[in-house]
Design a protein around this motif. Structure first.
Motif, PDB file in Angstrom:
ATOM      1  N   MET A  74       0.821  -1.205   0.000  1.00 39.32           N
ATOM      2  CA  MET A  74       0.000   0.000   0.000  1.00 39.32           C
ATOM      3  C   MET A  74       0.864   1.269   0.000  1.00 39.32           C
ATOM      4  O   MET A  74       0.546   2.247  -0.660  1.00 39.32           O
ATOM      5  CB  MET A  74      -0.949   0.006   1.202  1.00 39.32           C
ATOM      6  N   TYR A  75       1.964   1.252   0.741  1.00 42.58           N
ATOM      7  CA  TYR A  75       2.868   2.416   0.757  1.00 42.58           C
ATOM      8  C   TYR A  75       3.422   2.676  -0.642  1.00 42.58           C
ATOM      9  O   TYR A  75       3.579   3.815  -1.059  1.00 42.58           O
ATOM     10  CB  TYR A  75       4.031   2.207   1.719  1.00 42.58           C
ATOM     11  N   LYS A  76       3.713   1.610  -1.365  1.00 38.41           N
ATOM     12  CA  LYS A  76       4.240   1.761  -2.725  1.00 38.41           C
ATOM     13  C   LYS A  76       3.197   2.420  -3.625  1.00 38.41           C
ATOM     14  O   LYS A  76       3.518   3.316  -4.409  1.00 38.41           O
ATOM     15  CB  LYS A  76       4.664   0.409  -3.291  1.00 38.41           C
ATOM     16  N   ILE A 153      11.279  -0.605   2.586  1.00 35.96           N
ATOM     17  CA  ILE A 153      11.298   0.730   1.957  1.00 35.96           C
ATOM     18  C   ILE A 153      11.806   0.616   0.528  1.00 35.96           C
ATOM     19  O   ILE A 153      11.304   1.284  -0.375  1.00 35.96           O
ATOM     20  CB  ILE A 153      12.138   1.716   2.781  1.00 35.96           C
ATOM     21  N   ALA A 154      12.793  -0.247   0.305  1.00 41.09           N
ATOM     22  CA  ALA A 154      13.315  -0.457  -1.046  1.00 41.09           C
ATOM     23  C   ALA A 154      12.199  -0.936  -1.973  1.00 41.09           C
ATOM     24  O   ALA A 154      12.104  -0.493  -3.128  1.00 41.09           O
ATOM     25  CB  ALA A 154      14.464  -1.460  -1.015  1.00 41.09           C
ATOM     26  N   GLN A 155      11.334  -1.813  -1.472  1.00 44.13           N
ATOM     27  CA  GLN A 155      10.197  -2.282  -2.280  1.00 44.13           C
ATOM     28  C   GLN A 155       9.249  -1.135  -2.592  1.00 44.13           C
ATOM     29  O   GLN A 155       8.761  -1.018  -3.713  1.00 44.13           O
ATOM     30  CB  GLN A 155       9.433  -3.381  -1.545  1.00 44.13           C
ATOM     31  N   VAL A 156       8.994  -0.294  -1.597  1.00 40.73           N
ATOM     32  CA  VAL A 156       8.081   0.838  -1.792  1.00 40.73           C
ATOM     33  C   VAL A 156       8.636   1.788  -2.847  1.00 40.73           C
ATOM     34  O   VAL A 156       7.922   2.221  -3.748  1.00 40.73           O
ATOM     35  CB  VAL A 156       7.847   1.597  -0.462  1.00 40.73           C
ATOM     36  N   LEU A 157       9.926   2.117  -2.736  1.00 39.60           N
ATOM     37  CA  LEU A 157      10.525   3.113  -3.623  1.00 39.60           C
ATOM     38  C   LEU A 157      11.004   2.533  -4.944  1.00 39.60           C
ATOM     39  O   LEU A 157      11.336   3.280  -5.869  1.00 39.60           O
ATOM     40  CB  LEU A 157      11.703   3.794  -2.918  1.00 39.60           C
ATOM     41  N   GLY A 158      11.086   1.209  -5.020  1.00 41.78           N
ATOM     42  CA  GLY A 158      11.558   0.572  -6.247  1.00 41.78           C
ATOM     43  C   GLY A 158      13.054   0.722  -6.456  1.00 41.78           C
ATOM     44  O   GLY A 158      13.516   0.850  -7.594  1.00 41.78           O
ATOM     45  N   ILE A 159      13.823   0.744  -5.355  1.00 43.21           N
ATOM     46  CA  ILE A 159      15.281   0.849  -5.439  1.00 43.21           C
ATOM     47  C   ILE A 159      15.896  -0.220  -4.539  1.00 43.21           C
ATOM     48  O   ILE A 159      15.180  -0.934  -3.841  1.00 43.21           O
ATOM     49  CB  ILE A 159      15.785   2.257  -5.025  1.00 43.21           C
ATOM     50  N   LYS A 165      19.606   3.099   2.270  1.00 44.99           N
ATOM     51  CA  LYS A 165      20.496   3.431   3.382  1.00 44.99           C
ATOM     52  C   LYS A 165      21.199   4.767   3.133  1.00 44.99           C
ATOM     53  O   LYS A 165      21.285   5.613   4.024  1.00 44.99           O
ATOM     54  CB  LYS A 165      21.519   2.306   3.553  1.00 44.99           C
ATOM     55  N   VAL A 166      21.677   4.969   1.904  1.00 45.44           N
ATOM     56  CA  VAL A 166      22.353   6.221   1.546  1.00 45.44           C
ATOM     57  C   VAL A 166      21.365   7.391   1.615  1.00 45.44           C
ATOM     58  O   VAL A 166      21.665   8.438   2.192  1.00 45.44           O
ATOM     59  CB  VAL A 166      22.992   6.116   0.144  1.00 45.44           C
ATOM     60  N   LYS A 167      20.183   7.196   1.037  1.00 46.09           N
ATOM     61  CA  LYS A 167      19.172   8.259   1.057  1.00 46.09           C
ATOM     62  C   LYS A 167      18.776   8.591   2.495  1.00 46.09           C
ATOM     63  O   LYS A 167      18.605   9.749   2.844  1.00 46.09           O
ATOM     64  CB  LYS A 167      17.926   7.826   0.269  1.00 46.09           C
ATOM     65  N   LEU A 168      18.624   7.563   3.314  1.00 46.75           N
ATOM     66  CA  LEU A 168      18.245   7.752   4.708  1.00 46.75           C
ATOM     67  C   LEU A 168      19.304   8.574   5.445  1.00 46.75           C
ATOM     68  O   LEU A 168      18.975   9.482   6.208  1.00 46.75           O
ATOM     69  CB  LEU A 168      18.045   6.391   5.375  1.00 46.75           C
ATOM     70  N   PHE A 169      20.565   8.279   5.202  1.00 44.44           N
ATOM     71  CA  PHE A 169      21.646   9.033   5.835  1.00 44.44           C
ATOM     72  C   PHE A 169      21.570  10.504   5.432  1.00 44.44           C
ATOM     73  O   PHE A 169      21.648  11.400   6.273  1.00 44.44           O
ATOM     74  CB  PHE A 169      23.003   8.438   5.444  1.00 44.44           C
TER      75      PHE A 169
END
Length: 196
Positions: A74-76, A153-159, A165-169
Motif C-alpha cells: 500500500m505504501y508503494k 522501503i526499497a520495495q516501496v521506492l523501487g530501489i 540506506k544512503v538516502k536515509l543518511f
C-alpha cells in the motif's frame, strides 16, 4: 481478542465483502494520508491522493500476492500516486543545504532531541519534517514512524536497500540541519558548553 490480520480482510474483500475493504481503509487511512501529506505538502492534494490510493488498492487488490506485507504494498501505491500528482504540478521542494553538516552536528542535534520530553520531541520532528522535500519526509516517516525495514522501503521506492540506506543518511543530515535551525540556539549552546 486479537484483531484479524490484513489477509483476512483482503480475502473477504476479494469475495465481494465491501465492508471488509472498508475496514482495511479504516486501518490505513491515517497513515496513507500522512505519507501523502509528507510527499505533496498540501492538505487538499494529500486528501485527493489518499482517496486515489484507496481506489487503486481496491481495483488491484487481486494483484496483491502476499510477497510483501500488505502495508508495504500500500505504501508503494501511495508513493507512486503522489509522484504522479507531483509530476503534474511540477512543484519545487524546499531545499536545505547540508554541505557543512557533519557527524558532530548530527550527534549534537540528536542529543538535544533526547533532552526534550517525548511529546515535545515528536512535535519538533513533525514540524521539521514539513520543511523537508516530500520524498525525504516520506522516507523518514516510513523508517522512523512506521518502522519499515530498509528492504521494505526499497520495495516501496523501487530501489535497492543500499540506496535506501544512503538516502536515509542524507535525509537524516538534512533533517538535523532543519532541527538545528528551528531549535532555540540557547539549547544548542548550552549543550555544546556542557560537552567541553
Amino acid at each position: 481478542m486479537a484483531q484479524p490480520d490484513d489477509r483476512h480482510f483482503i480475502d473477504r474483500a476479494l469475495a465481494g465483502d465491501t465492508q471488509a475493504f472498508a475496514l482495511l481503509v479504516d486501518r490505513y487511512k491515517n497513515l496513507v494520508y500522512t505519507l501523502a501529506l509528507r510527499l505533496i505538502k498540501n492538505t487538499e492534494e494529500a486528501e485527493e491522493a489518499a482517496q486515489d490510493t484507496f481506489i487503486k488498492v481496491f481495483r488491484s487488490l487481486d494483484k496483491f500476492k502476499g510477497e510483501s506485507k500488505f502495508s508495504t504494498w500500500m505504501y508503494k501505491i501511495t508513493y507512486n500516486t503522489c509522484l504522479d500528482r507531483l509530476k503534474k504540478q511540477k512543484a519545487a521542494p524546499y531545499a536545505v543545504p547540508i554541505d557543512d553538516y557533519g557527524p558532530r552536528q548530527l550527534a549534537v542535534t540528536e542529543n538535544i532531541l533526547d533532552r526534550l520530553d517525548e511529546q515535545q520531541r515528536h512535535r519538533a520532528i513533525q514540524e521539521c519534517l514539513k520543511l523537508l522535500p516530500g520524498d525525504e519526509a516520506f522516507l523518514l516517516t516510513l523508517y522512523y514512524f512506521e518502522e519499515q525495514s530498509l528492504e521494505e522501503i526499497a520495495q516501496v521506492l523501487g530501489i535497492k536497500a543500499n540506496n535506501v540506506k544512503v538516502k536515509l543518511f542524507r535525509c537524516r543530515k538534512r533533517l538535523g540541519d532543519i532541527i538545528r535551525m528551528k531549535l532555540e540556539p540557547e539549547m544548542i549552546s548550552v549543550y555544546e558548553r556542557e560537552r567541553k
